[in-house]
Design a protein around this motif. Structure first.
Motif, short mmCIF file in Angstrom:
data_model
loop_
_atom_site.label_atom_id
_atom_site.label_comp_id
_atom_site.label_asym_id
_atom_site.label_seq_id
_atom_site.Cartn_x
_atom_site.Cartn_y
_atom_site.Cartn_z
N LEU A 318 0.82 -1.20 0.00
CA LEU A 318 0.00 0.00 0.00
C LEU A 318 0.86 1.26 0.00
CD1 LEU A 318 -2.92 -0.72 2.50
CD2 LEU A 318 -3.16 -0.18 0.07
N GLU A 319 0.45 2.24 -0.78
CA GLU A 319 1.07 3.56 -0.70
C GLU A 319 0.75 4.18 0.67
OE1 GLU A 319 3.02 5.04 -2.67
OE2 GLU A 319 2.69 4.39 -4.74
N PRO A 320 1.61 5.04 1.19
CA PRO A 320 1.22 5.77 2.40
C PRO A 320 -0.10 6.50 2.18
CG PRO A 320 3.54 6.10 1.92
CD PRO A 320 2.98 5.37 0.75
N GLY A 321 -1.01 6.35 3.12
CA GLY A 321 -2.35 6.90 2.95
C GLY A 321 -3.29 5.99 2.19
N GLY A 322 -2.80 4.80 1.79
CA GLY A 322 -3.63 3.86 1.04
C GLY A 322 -4.59 3.09 1.92
N TYR A 323 -5.55 2.43 1.29
CA TYR A 323 -6.64 1.77 2.01
C TYR A 323 -6.68 0.27 1.71
CZ TYR A 323 -8.64 6.36 3.10
OH TYR A 323 -8.84 7.63 3.58
N LEU A 324 -6.90 -0.51 2.78
CA LEU A 324 -7.11 -1.94 2.65
C LEU A 324 -8.58 -2.24 2.93
CD1 LEU A 324 -6.10 -4.90 2.42
CD2 LEU A 324 -5.62 -4.82 4.87
N PHE A 325 -9.24 -2.92 1.98
CA PHE A 325 -10.64 -3.30 2.10
C PHE A 325 -10.73 -4.79 2.40
CE2 PHE A 325 -10.78 0.58 -0.23
CZ PHE A 325 -12.03 1.14 -0.05
N LEU A 326 -11.37 -5.13 3.51
CA LEU A 326 -11.63 -6.52 3.88
C LEU A 326 -13.13 -6.70 4.04
CD1 LEU A 326 -8.91 -7.06 6.67
CD2 LEU A 326 -8.73 -7.72 4.25
N SER A 327 -13.57 -7.95 3.96
CA SER A 327 -14.97 -8.24 4.28
C SER A 327 -15.23 -7.86 5.74
CB SER A 327 -15.26 -9.72 4.06
OG SER A 327 -16.51 -10.07 4.60
N GLN A 328 -16.42 -7.41 6.03
CA GLN A 328 -16.73 -6.95 7.39
C GLN A 328 -16.77 -8.09 8.40
OE1 GLN A 328 -17.23 -3.12 8.05
NE2 GLN A 328 -15.72 -3.97 6.66
N THR A 329 -16.77 -9.32 7.94
CA THR A 329 -16.71 -10.46 8.85
C THR A 329 -15.29 -10.88 9.17
OG1 THR A 329 -16.84 -12.04 7.01
CG2 THR A 329 -18.92 -11.33 8.01
N GLU A 330 -14.30 -10.22 8.53
CA GLU A 330 -12.90 -10.58 8.71
C GLU A 330 -12.21 -9.61 9.67
OE1 GLU A 330 -11.57 -12.36 4.47
OE2 GLU A 330 -12.25 -10.29 4.42
N LYS A 331 -11.40 -10.16 10.54
CA LYS A 331 -10.63 -9.34 11.48
C LYS A 331 -9.22 -9.14 10.95
CE LYS A 331 -13.13 -10.80 15.64
NZ LYS A 331 -13.02 -11.42 17.00
N LEU A 332 -8.66 -7.98 11.25
CA LEU A 332 -7.28 -7.71 10.87
C LEU A 332 -6.38 -8.59 11.73
CD1 LEU A 332 -5.93 -5.80 8.86
CD2 LEU A 332 -5.53 -4.22 10.74
N CYS A 333 -5.74 -9.58 11.09
CA CYS A 333 -5.02 -10.61 11.84
C CYS A 333 -3.56 -10.26 12.10
CB CYS A 333 -5.11 -11.94 11.09
SG CYS A 333 -4.52 -11.84 9.39
N ALA A 334 -3.17 -9.02 11.82
CA ALA A 334 -1.80 -8.58 12.11
C ALA A 334 -1.88 -7.26 12.87
CB ALA A 334 -0.99 -8.43 10.82
N PRO A 335 -2.29 -7.30 14.14
CA PRO A 335 -2.54 -6.09 14.90
C PRO A 335 -1.30 -5.24 15.13
CG PRO A 335 -2.58 -8.02 16.33
CD PRO A 335 -2.51 -8.53 14.93
N ASN A 336 -0.11 -5.84 14.92
CA ASN A 336 1.11 -5.06 15.14
C ASN A 336 1.36 -4.06 14.02
OD1 ASN A 336 1.51 -7.52 13.57
ND2 ASN A 336 3.66 -6.90 13.43
N LEU A 337 0.67 -4.21 12.89
CA LEU A 337 0.86 -3.30 11.77
C LEU A 337 0.16 -1.97 12.04
CD1 LEU A 337 0.42 -5.63 8.67
CD2 LEU A 337 2.54 -4.87 9.76
N ASN A 338 0.73 -0.93 11.43
CA ASN A 338 0.20 0.41 11.66
C ASN A 338 -0.93 0.70 10.67
OD1 ASN A 338 -0.18 3.00 12.52
ND2 ASN A 338 1.78 3.80 11.81
#
Length: 362
Positions: A318-338
């Motif tokens: 992702l570019e700085p300021g970029g967006y990641l789209f996931l399904s709303q049933t999915e949790k972000l599985c790498a919480p250490n990421l900014n």
């Protein structure tokens, strides 16, 4: 225990090893029941003239295995969920929340380019939905593809019903001094299955696949053609711009087949925005930076370790300021990421800050 299917004896431990080999080669977890996997395996063995499951397992164990062989086996056994604007909340957030921010940021510095990745695009519906959403969001049709805008019968006014039009508003970006600038748009669609990518590249879909999309959008982005004996007849049998090309009620198939075999073909101006590639998301392959990445319903098919590794790579891409789209049933599985969560109209998006940690890319 063993199963006898179509004259082929399939042992339970062979199914277990097959699951492990598929996971090792692709990162995909086969969560289908053993009965379904065994039936698929029997059909595959017959189609490829293999005498037993052991012969297939020997191939999958080989160190020089062609990845396409495993992908070919997965075709028909993976739970592929797809459809145009299948996640209307995501498309609504893209068109009305994300695009205005990207446009405002990039138009000021003259870098009017946009790169979006549909990671796990299946047969292309998601990638084309993104392209349609972007074209609808561009001010004054300033993208290099677009729609007829005000032909939806509302006098050009902004549509307020995201459910009726798949989450895409007719006009989403505010007026700006750079509204007439041409944007360079590139959407990449990737999938593990070569057969899915082939279908995406054709861009040919039955009318029922577009059921519920606004008639104006369908007329702007698709040509209606006839299909005979499973192939295109090479000519349009219905005008793609006339009032009768799509039913006026917005339903492209009115729930029943008329027997004509009518299909809709993505128009060249929309097709030109999208590039499709066969790709295994669990294998590190750098294909550049992106302003937005869609990775919908992919993570549940991967092991925990593969999910974390993939999210880390997507953050990097992702570019700085970029967006990641996931399904709303999915949790972000790498919480250490900014990542910073942003919510628009009930849909949550994950944004990479402009000043992201150097440990995860610039």
């Amino acid at each position: 225990m063993h199963r006898l299917i179509a004259g082929v004896t399939i042992l339970e431990h062979e199914l277990s090893e097959l699951r492990l080999l598929v996971e090792r080669q692709t990162g995909v977890l086969l969560d289908c029941p053993n009965s379904a996997l065994a039936a698929h395996l029997a059909e595959y063995l017959e189609a490829h003239e293999l005498e037993s499951p052991a012969a297939l397992l020997d191939r999958f164990r080989a160190g020089d295995l062609d990845p396409a062989q495993v992908a070919a086996f997965l075709d028909g056994v993976l739970n592929v969920r797809t459809g145009f604007f299948r996640h209307p909340g995501a498309m609504n957030a893209l068109a009305r929340h994300v695009m205005p921010q990207i446009y405002s940021r990039k138009a000021e510095d003259g870098a009017c380019s946009l790169r979006i990745w549909s990671a796990g695009c299946a047969t292309g519906e998601e990638a084309y939905s993104i392209a349609m959403a972007i074209c609808e969001a561009m001010p004054n049709g300033s993208s290099n593809a677009g729609s007829n805008g005000s032909s939806n019968g509302n006098g050009g006014k902004e549509s307020r019903s995201s459910n009726r039009n798949g989450g895409v508003a007719e006009t989403c970006l505010p007026s700006a001094t750079h509204a007439t600038k041409e944007w360079s748009i590139h959407i990449v669609g990737s999938d593990l299955l070569p057969s899915a990518i082939q279908a995406a590249e054709r861009g040919l879909y039955p009318q029922s696949a577009l059921q519920g999309l606004p008639p104006a959008m369908i007329r702007a982005c698709f040509s209606k053609i006839g299909i005979s004996n499973g192939s295109s007849n090479g000519s349009s049998n219905v005008s793609d711009s006339g009032p009768n090309s799509i039913a006026a009620n917005g339903n492209s198939n009115n729930g029943s087949s008329n027997g004509s075999g009518a299909h809709l073909l993505v128009k060249p101006r929309l097709r030109s925005l999208v590039t499709f590639n066969t790709m295994n998301l669990t294998k590190p392959v750098y294909i550049g930076r992106f302003d937005c990445i869609f990775c919908m319903d992919v993570l549940p098919q991967l092991s925990r370790a593969q999910r974390t590794a993939l999210i880390e790579r997507l953050h990097l891409y992702l570019e700085p300021g970029g967006y990641l789209f996931l399904s709303q049933t999915e949790k972000l599985c790498a919480p250490n990421l900014n990542f910073r969560q942003e919510t628009y109209d009930g849909y949550t998006i994950h944004r990479k800050p402009m000043a992201a940690s150097a440990a995860y890319g610039r």
